[in-house]
Design a protein around this motif. Structure first.
Motif, PDB file in Angstrom:
ATOM      1  N   LEU A  22      42.239  42.106  42.693  1.00  0.00           N
ATOM      2  CA  LEU A  22      41.707  41.253  41.624  1.00  0.00           C
ATOM      3  C   LEU A  22      41.842  39.778  42.027  1.00  0.00           C
ATOM      4  N   ALA A  23      42.972  39.424  42.631  1.00  0.00           N
ATOM      5  CA  ALA A  23      43.180  38.028  43.060  1.00  0.00           C
ATOM      6  C   ALA A  23      42.142  37.626  44.105  1.00  0.00           C
ATOM      7  N   ASP A  24      41.793  38.562  45.000  1.00  0.00           N
ATOM      8  CA  ASP A  24      40.763  38.260  46.008  1.00  0.00           C
ATOM      9  C   ASP A  24      39.403  38.035  45.345  1.00  0.00           C
ATOM     10  N   HIS A  25      39.081  38.902  44.365  1.00  0.00           N
ATOM     11  CA  HIS A  25      37.795  38.740  43.665  1.00  0.00           C
ATOM     12  C   HIS A  25      37.739  37.378  42.978  1.00  0.00           C
ATOM     13  N   ILE A  26      38.838  36.984  42.341  1.00  0.00           N
ATOM     14  CA  ILE A  26      38.864  35.676  41.662  1.00  0.00           C
ATOM     15  C   ILE A  26      38.639  34.559  42.682  1.00  0.00           C
ATOM     16  N   ARG A  27      39.314  34.652  43.818  1.00  0.00           N
ATOM     17  CA  ARG A  27      39.178  33.626  44.856  1.00  0.00           C
ATOM     18  C   ARG A  27      37.733  33.561  45.389  1.00  0.00           C
ATOM     19  N   ILE A  28      37.162  34.732  45.694  1.00  0.00           N
ATOM     20  CA  ILE A  28      35.790  34.766  46.234  1.00  0.00           C
ATOM     21  C   ILE A  28      34.801  34.230  45.199  1.00  0.00           C
ATOM     22  N   GLN A  29      35.000  34.593  43.938  1.00  0.00           N
ATOM     23  CA  GLN A  29      34.075  34.134  42.885  1.00  0.00           C
ATOM     24  C   GLN A  29      34.191  32.627  42.658  1.00  0.00           C
ATOM     25  N   ARG A  30      35.422  32.104  42.664  1.00  0.00           N
ATOM     26  CA  ARG A  30      35.595  30.651  42.492  1.00  0.00           C
ATOM     27  C   ARG A  30      34.917  29.907  43.630  1.00  0.00           C
ATOM     28  N   GLY A  53      34.427  43.581  41.086  1.00  0.00           N
ATOM     29  CA  GLY A  53      34.120  42.181  40.776  1.00  0.00           C
ATOM     30  C   GLY A  53      34.052  41.889  39.291  1.00  0.00           C
ATOM     31  N   VAL A  54      33.702  42.893  38.487  1.00  0.00           N
ATOM     32  CA  VAL A  54      33.599  42.678  37.035  1.00  0.00           C
ATOM     33  C   VAL A  54      34.993  42.628  36.383  1.00  0.00           C
ATOM     34  N   GLU A  55      35.999  43.097  37.122  1.00  0.00           N
ATOM     35  CA  GLU A  55      37.358  43.044  36.557  1.00  0.00           C
ATOM     36  C   GLU A  55      37.749  41.615  36.200  1.00  0.00           C
ATOM     37  N   THR A  56      37.194  40.643  36.911  1.00  0.00           N
ATOM     38  CA  THR A  56      37.536  39.244  36.613  1.00  0.00           C
ATOM     39  C   THR A  56      37.096  38.867  35.192  1.00  0.00           C
ATOM     40  N   LEU A  57      36.017  39.503  34.721  1.00  0.00           N
ATOM     41  CA  LEU A  57      35.512  39.185  33.372  1.00  0.00           C
ATOM     42  C   LEU A  57      36.545  39.606  32.318  1.00  0.00           C
ATOM     43  N   GLY A  58      37.037  40.832  32.445  1.00  0.00           N
ATOM     44  CA  GLY A  58      38.044  41.319  31.500  1.00  0.00           C
ATOM     45  C   GLY A  58      39.335  40.513  31.612  1.00  0.00           C
ATOM     46  N   TRP A  59      39.685  40.207  32.844  1.00  0.00           N
ATOM     47  CA  TRP A  59      40.912  39.444  33.086  1.00  0.00           C
ATOM     48  C   TRP A  59      40.819  38.052  32.455  1.00  0.00           C
ATOM     49  N   GLY A  92      39.775  45.080  33.962  1.00  0.00           N
ATOM     50  CA  GLY A  92      40.300  43.716  33.966  1.00  0.00           C
ATOM     51  C   GLY A  92      41.158  43.436  32.743  1.00  0.00           C
ATOM     52  N   LEU A  93      40.732  43.944  31.591  1.00  0.00           N
ATOM     53  CA  LEU A  93      41.519  43.770  30.360  1.00  0.00           C
ATOM     54  C   LEU A  93      42.891  44.423  30.531  1.00  0.00           C
ATOM     55  N   ILE A  94      42.903  45.623  31.108  1.00  0.00           N
ATOM     56  CA  ILE A  94      44.175  46.330  31.322  1.00  0.00           C
ATOM     57  C   ILE A  94      45.068  45.503  32.255  1.00  0.00           C
ATOM     58  N   LYS A  95      44.471  44.963  33.316  1.00  0.00           N
ATOM     59  CA  LYS A  95      45.259  44.178  34.274  1.00  0.00           C
ATOM     60  C   LYS A  95      45.777  42.878  33.654  1.00  0.00           C
ATOM     61  N   ALA A  96      45.078  42.394  32.615  1.00  0.00           N
ATOM     62  CA  ALA A  96      45.539  41.179  31.917  1.00  0.00           C
ATOM     63  C   ALA A  96      46.512  41.529  30.790  1.00  0.00           C
ATOM     64  N   GLY A  97      46.786  42.813  30.630  1.00  0.00           N
ATOM     65  CA  GLY A  97      47.708  43.234  29.574  1.00  0.00           C
ATOM     66  C   GLY A  97      47.094  43.151  28.187  1.00  0.00           C
TER      67      GLY A  97
END
Lengths: 470, 101
Positions: free
Chosen positions: A53-61, A214-220, A253-258
């Protein structure tokens, strides 16, 4: 000479080489995730991409994707409360995914695929899509310096095209992609295989683990944005559901964000219209986010362009509701006229559902429609409704419950008539179980049952009850 | 008449009806799978309707019948739909009351 080519590229020959073509075009050996019996190791496939997830966030940013704003829709909330019982009417929010570079959440699915393709040395990417995903892949390919081919299902046999698909072709071409436009039919995936084989490009499948991851970032982001701004999590997140990747990625992503929010799927009700029918192709006014994709992909996720789809929405769905075409057009107009935001209708499918679901919830609760998408000539209520009328569809005001897809579009005569209707989730779960065990060559084991429980977010008693009916 | 390197649009049938997959509705089974694509004309000259070769924007060679030279986008906002104004009026009046509609 030409005869040789035709034999080589026949439907049977090309689809017969599918596993080999996909292996070369993705560098993923799907066979290693298969387990004995009906199961496969979903989490291993999701984790094997090498992108966390951290990699996806970095690549998307790095590629200007994501971190989209959330907006509270005060006027729609006030309107919903007028039709709710006293004390009811949750605060309605929307996540403005239209502010991604190519105008939709789909860029989250495209970013890592294109990044990975480049890292692996592919010269280009190919995607089969009539939707926003094409523009998303084209945008990322432009940004990351790869070539891009988009294969669209666009026209009926009279070369009449859905205005919103033609607009997406324009956008893809504006972003430098080659666009192959086809008539109606599932052989879209055949044409993609032909292109992959011919070009050696990467298969930027909507259903790969890169895309859905990649969509996990949306939930996160949703999980974190509400905590930061309001000190609390949203109670319900509504996701438009077609191929299932949007809901799957968001929920993960929501699950990973708690975030414990309930995850609700929403699709436009197109019951009775065949998606592969030449004559019915232009009698529908939604080309995505509808039940024609939503239900078959939920119950049979593996009939896509990869052997095992990463989009498995029944694993994460708490509830599945449908809304009518007239209701989504209506909420799109409401968003423009009451909230000052013009967005494309299909992206407002979840908002139409949220407007109705909010009325069941307490006023201090929060419901989020997790996307919007860009609008413009072609993909806007005006051309879509004009096209519907031109194709003989009747437009009227009344009770949307009376809408018949392909015959009429019924706008709510009154906002109180906009109703999200529950689809039978247990029926879909049972259907998935039946499909998955249909080709089983050995008796169903306890491990298979445990897998089917995960696949359907159900319990052992439910799975065994379904198995007993076979 | 089109000249070499002109930007053009071509059409061809990818699969004839009998070559298509069996899993199709009856109406779709009766028609071919057709394809449209754009690129630069490779023939020295060509007329609309001629079989031609093009090179697409990614550099792929394609062939088909020439249907358009300098193809343009003709999508727009469509004919006026009075029901949209009606929706707007009803929504404003539902939220703000009749005098604001």
């Amino acid at each position: 000479m030409i005869n040789g080519m035709i034999v080589d590229k026949s439907y049977q020959a090309v689809t017969g080489r599918k596993a080999e073509i996909i292996d070369k075009a993705m560098g993923v050996d799907y066979s290693k995730y298969e387990r004995d019996g009906v199961a496969f190791d979903y989490e291993a496939m999701m984790n094997d991409t090498g992108y966390t997830l951290a990699d996806h966030i970095r690549i998307q940013r790095q590629h200007n994707v994501g971190n989209t704003p959330i907006f509270e829709l005060h006027n729609l909330t006030a309107l919903a409360r007028k039709y709710a019982a006293p004390g009811k009417g949750a605060r309605i929010f929307v996540k403005d995914e239209a502010s991604n570079p190519a105008g939709s959440f789909k860029e989250r699915r495209a970013a890592a695929s294109v990044y990975h393709a480049k890292k692996m040395g592919y010269k280009g990417v190919i995607a089969a899509t009539s939707g926003n995903y094409g523009a998303a892949v084209a945008s990322q390919a432009a940004m990351q310096g790869l070539k891009c081919i988009i294969v669209q299902e666009c026209y009926d046999s009279h070369a009449s095209g859905q205005p919103e698909i033609i607009e997406k072709a324009r956008k893809c071409e504006a972003l430098g992609a080659e666009v192959l436009q086809l008539t109606v039919g599932p052989e879209l995936f055949y044409e993609v295989l032909v292109m992959l084989e011919e070009t050696g490009y990467f298969n930027a499948s909507l259903y790969s683990a890169f895309g859905v991851g990649g969509v996990e970032t949306l939930g996160w982001e949703l999980g974190h944005q509400f905590l930061e701004r309001y000190g609390r999590h949203p109670d319900v997140v509504v996701c438009a559901n077609a191929g299932g990747g949007n809901l799957t990625g968001t929920a993960r992503g929501l699950i990973k964000a708690g975030c414990p929010a309930q995850v609700v799927a929403a699709s436009v009700d197109l019951k009775g219209l065949s998606m592969a029918s030449d004559k019915q192709f232009n009698r529908k006014s939604f080309t995505t986010a509808h039940t024609g994709f939503g239900v078959p992909y939920a119950t049979d996720p593996d009939h896509s362009d990869v052997p095992r789809s990463a989009a498995r929405p029944l694993r994460y769905m708490d509830r599945y509701v449908t809304v009518k075409q007239g209701e989504v057009f209506y909420i799109t107009e409401a968003l423009a006229t009451l909230e000052g935001m013009e967005k494309r209708p299909a992206g407002n499918t979840s908002l139409a559902a949220a407007f109705s679901l909010a009325q069941e919830m307490d006023q201090d609760q929060i419901i989020v429609a997790q996307e919007t998408e860009y609008t413009g000539a072609g993909k806007h209520i005006q051309p879509q409704l004009a096209f519907a009328r031109q194709n003989g569809i009747e437009l009227l005001f009344g009770d949307p419950a009376d809408e018949i897809p392909g015959t009429n579009i019924v706008f709510p005569a009154d906002p109180g008539l906009l109703k999200a209707r529950d689809a039978d989730l247990d029926h879909m779960r049972a259907s998935l179980i039946r499909r998955q065990v249909r080709n089983a060559t050995a008796p169903i084991t306890d491990a298979d049952v445990a897998y089917l429980v995960e696949e359907t977010k159900s319990d052992e008693a439910f799975v065994r009850k379904v198995l007993a009916t076979l | 008449m089109a000249k070499k390197n002109d930007w053009v649009r071509i059409h061809r049938n990818v699969l004839e009806p009998q070559e298509r997959t069996g899993k199709l509705p009856e109406d779709t089974k009766q028609v071919p799978l057709e394809m449209w694509v754009k690129g630069r004309l490779q023939n020295e000259t060509a007329e609309i309707g001629d079989e031609v070769t093009i090179v697409t924007s990614v550099g792929r060679t394609e062939h088909g019948r020439l249907i358009e030279v300098n193809p343009c986008y003709e999508l727009n906002y469509g004919a006026f739909v009075p029901e949209i104004l009606e929706m707007e009026g009803r929504l404003r009046s539902a939220l703000f009351g009749g005098d604001r509609a």
